[in-house]
Motif scaffolding. Sequence first.
Motif, PDB file in Angstrom:
ATOM      1  N   VAL A 108     -21.411   3.676  16.677  1.00  0.00           N
ATOM      2  CA  VAL A 108     -21.624   4.435  17.879  1.00  0.00           C
ATOM      3  C   VAL A 108     -22.530   3.464  18.756  1.00  0.00           C
ATOM      4  O   VAL A 108     -23.682   2.885  18.209  1.00  0.00           O
ATOM      5  CB  VAL A 108     -22.466   5.611  17.627  1.00  0.00           C
ATOM      6  CG1 VAL A 108     -23.063   6.421  18.887  1.00  0.00           C
ATOM      7  CG2 VAL A 108     -21.614   6.664  16.571  1.00  0.00           C
ATOM      8  N   SER A 109     -22.021   3.182  19.824  1.00  0.00           N
ATOM      9  CA  SER A 109     -22.537   2.400  20.878  1.00  0.00           C
ATOM     10  C   SER A 109     -22.664   2.656  22.053  1.00  0.00           C
ATOM     11  O   SER A 109     -21.985   3.838  22.338  1.00  0.00           O
ATOM     12  CB  SER A 109     -21.895   0.957  20.579  1.00  0.00           C
ATOM     13  OG  SER A 109     -22.318  -0.030  21.647  1.00  0.00           O
ATOM     14  N   ASP A 110     -23.149   2.119  23.072  1.00  0.00           N
ATOM     15  CA  ASP A 110     -23.275   2.246  24.485  1.00  0.00           C
ATOM     16  C   ASP A 110     -22.266   1.419  25.301  1.00  0.00           C
ATOM     17  O   ASP A 110     -22.165   1.367  26.482  1.00  0.00           O
ATOM     18  CB  ASP A 110     -24.476   2.111  25.145  1.00  0.00           C
ATOM     19  CG  ASP A 110     -25.120   0.712  25.323  1.00  0.00           C
ATOM     20  OD1 ASP A 110     -24.601  -0.240  24.435  1.00  0.00           O
ATOM     21  OD2 ASP A 110     -25.993   0.580  25.822  1.00  0.00           O
ATOM     22  N   ARG A 111     -21.543   0.531  24.454  1.00  0.00           N
ATOM     23  CA  ARG A 111     -20.468  -0.437  25.200  1.00  0.00           C
ATOM     24  C   ARG A 111     -19.032  -0.406  24.527  1.00  0.00           C
ATOM     25  O   ARG A 111     -19.365  -0.604  23.112  1.00  0.00           O
ATOM     26  CB  ARG A 111     -20.981  -1.760  25.503  1.00  0.00           C
ATOM     27  CG  ARG A 111     -22.262  -1.927  26.256  1.00  0.00           C
ATOM     28  CD  ARG A 111     -22.170  -3.352  26.612  1.00  0.00           C
ATOM     29  NE  ARG A 111     -23.507  -3.300  27.619  1.00  0.00           N
ATOM     30  CZ  ARG A 111     -24.872  -3.109  27.186  1.00  0.00           C
ATOM     31  NH1 ARG A 111     -25.202  -3.520  26.092  1.00  0.00           N
ATOM     32  NH2 ARG A 111     -25.756  -3.243  28.210  1.00  0.00           N
ATOM     33  N   ALA A 112     -18.282  -0.639  24.885  1.00  0.00           N
ATOM     34  CA  ALA A 112     -16.636  -0.701  24.463  1.00  0.00           C
ATOM     35  C   ALA A 112     -16.714  -2.058  24.064  1.00  0.00           C
ATOM     36  O   ALA A 112     -17.034  -3.055  24.724  1.00  0.00           O
ATOM     37  CB  ALA A 112     -15.757  -0.074  25.051  1.00  0.00           C
ATOM     38  N   ALA A 113     -15.875  -2.417  22.897  1.00  0.00           N
ATOM     39  CA  ALA A 113     -15.391  -3.672  22.627  1.00  0.00           C
ATOM     40  C   ALA A 113     -14.106  -4.232  23.311  1.00  0.00           C
ATOM     41  O   ALA A 113     -13.421  -3.501  23.506  1.00  0.00           O
ATOM     42  CB  ALA A 113     -15.308  -3.872  21.262  1.00  0.00           C
ATOM     43  N   PRO A 114     -14.250  -5.555  23.682  1.00  0.00           N
ATOM     44  CA  PRO A 114     -12.799  -6.004  24.320  1.00  0.00           C
ATOM     45  C   PRO A 114     -11.893  -5.965  23.308  1.00  0.00           C
ATOM     46  O   PRO A 114     -12.147  -6.280  22.221  1.00  0.00           O
ATOM     47  CB  PRO A 114     -13.312  -7.300  24.896  1.00  0.00           C
ATOM     48  CG  PRO A 114     -14.440  -7.745  24.132  1.00  0.00           C
ATOM     49  CD  PRO A 114     -15.172  -6.417  23.871  1.00  0.00           C
ATOM     50  N   ALA A 115     -10.549  -5.971  23.605  1.00  0.00           N
ATOM     51  CA  ALA A 115      -9.083  -6.222  22.898  1.00  0.00           C
ATOM     52  C   ALA A 115      -9.259  -5.265  21.721  1.00  0.00           C
ATOM     53  O   ALA A 115      -8.319  -5.441  20.651  1.00  0.00           O
ATOM     54  CB  ALA A 115      -9.397  -7.500  22.499  1.00  0.00           C
ATOM     55  N   VAL A 116      -9.634  -3.994  21.914  1.00  0.00           N
ATOM     56  CA  VAL A 116      -9.632  -2.916  20.733  1.00  0.00           C
ATOM     57  C   VAL A 116      -8.964  -1.695  21.712  1.00  0.00           C
ATOM     58  O   VAL A 116      -9.645  -1.461  22.561  1.00  0.00           O
ATOM     59  CB  VAL A 116     -11.055  -2.505  20.116  1.00  0.00           C
ATOM     60  CG1 VAL A 116     -10.804  -1.354  19.171  1.00  0.00           C
ATOM     61  CG2 VAL A 116     -11.485  -3.861  19.571  1.00  0.00           C
ATOM     62  N   PRO A 117      -7.912  -1.127  21.082  1.00  0.00           N
ATOM     63  CA  PRO A 117      -7.539   0.115  21.664  1.00  0.00           C
ATOM     64  C   PRO A 117      -8.410   1.024  21.945  1.00  0.00           C
ATOM     65  O   PRO A 117      -9.441   1.244  20.993  1.00  0.00           O
ATOM     66  CB  PRO A 117      -6.183   0.548  20.744  1.00  0.00           C
ATOM     67  CG  PRO A 117      -5.784  -0.730  19.967  1.00  0.00           C
ATOM     68  CD  PRO A 117      -7.353  -1.304  19.777  1.00  0.00           C
ATOM     69  N   ALA A 118      -8.446   2.078  22.890  1.00  0.00           N
ATOM     70  CA  ALA A 118      -9.424   2.721  23.220  1.00  0.00           C
ATOM     71  C   ALA A 118      -8.922   4.351  23.401  1.00  0.00           C
ATOM     72  O   ALA A 118      -7.783   4.409  23.883  1.00  0.00           O
ATOM     73  CB  ALA A 118     -10.313   2.370  24.378  1.00  0.00           C
ATOM     74  N   VAL A 119      -9.604   5.465  23.171  1.00  0.00           N
ATOM     75  CA  VAL A 119      -9.192   6.781  23.299  1.00  0.00           C
ATOM     76  C   VAL A 119     -10.238   7.285  24.381  1.00  0.00           C
ATOM     77  O   VAL A 119     -11.490   7.135  24.175  1.00  0.00           O
ATOM     78  CB  VAL A 119      -9.500   7.618  22.038  1.00  0.00           C
ATOM     79  CG1 VAL A 119      -9.275   9.052  22.449  1.00  0.00           C
ATOM     80  CG2 VAL A 119      -8.371   7.065  20.985  1.00  0.00           C
ATOM     81  N   LEU A 120      -9.734   7.879  25.469  1.00  0.00           N
ATOM     82  CA  LEU A 120     -10.724   8.149  26.738  1.00  0.00           C
ATOM     83  C   LEU A 120     -10.654   9.581  26.468  1.00  0.00           C
ATOM     84  O   LEU A 120      -9.748  10.351  26.623  1.00  0.00           O
ATOM     85  CB  LEU A 120     -10.071   7.714  27.890  1.00  0.00           C
ATOM     86  CG  LEU A 120     -10.847   8.079  29.062  1.00  0.00           C
ATOM     87  CD1 LEU A 120     -12.204   7.213  29.180  1.00  0.00           C
ATOM     88  CD2 LEU A 120     -10.111   7.740  30.390  1.00  0.00           C
ATOM     89  N   ALA A 121     -12.023  10.170  26.170  1.00  0.00           N
ATOM     90  CA  ALA A 121     -11.998  11.608  26.016  1.00  0.00           C
ATOM     91  C   ALA A 121     -13.523  11.903  26.736  1.00  0.00           C
ATOM     92  O   ALA A 121     -14.431  12.039  26.240  1.00  0.00           O
ATOM     93  CB  ALA A 121     -12.116  11.770  24.535  1.00  0.00           C
TER      94      ALA A 121
END
Length: 124
Positions: free
Chosen positions: A41-54
């Motif tokens: 659990v973080s406050d920032r997304a990692a680059p180059a990793v698929p993401a789910v926007l919820a």
Amino acid sequence: MGQALLAGLIDTFAPASELAVIEPLAAVRAVLTETFPAVTVSDRAAPAVPAVLAVKPHLAVAVACGLPDVPRLLSVCAGVTTAALEAVTSAAVVRCMPNTPALIGLGASGVAVGASGNEDDLRW
């Protein structure tokens, strides 16, 4: 809905240790860390990793705009078109609309790939 989807992902798709949740609010991060201890659990997304926007629909475009360069973006945001998300990201956008029974693992979902996606993105 986001927490229910996370629980479903852990139960059926990937081990919790392979998942990460991005949450800007510290109090919510604390709850998520307690509820899902093996999930990053973080406050920032990692680059180059698929993401789910919820996120809430009115926040979706702004949040997508702030993501690092992700290869795929799965949106579960009601009323937010793939075109709106494609306008602010280079990701292949896939939209999924689960119904309410999905909250208990018994639902169905409609899935559509945007203009930037392909069959591999849809299968993902």
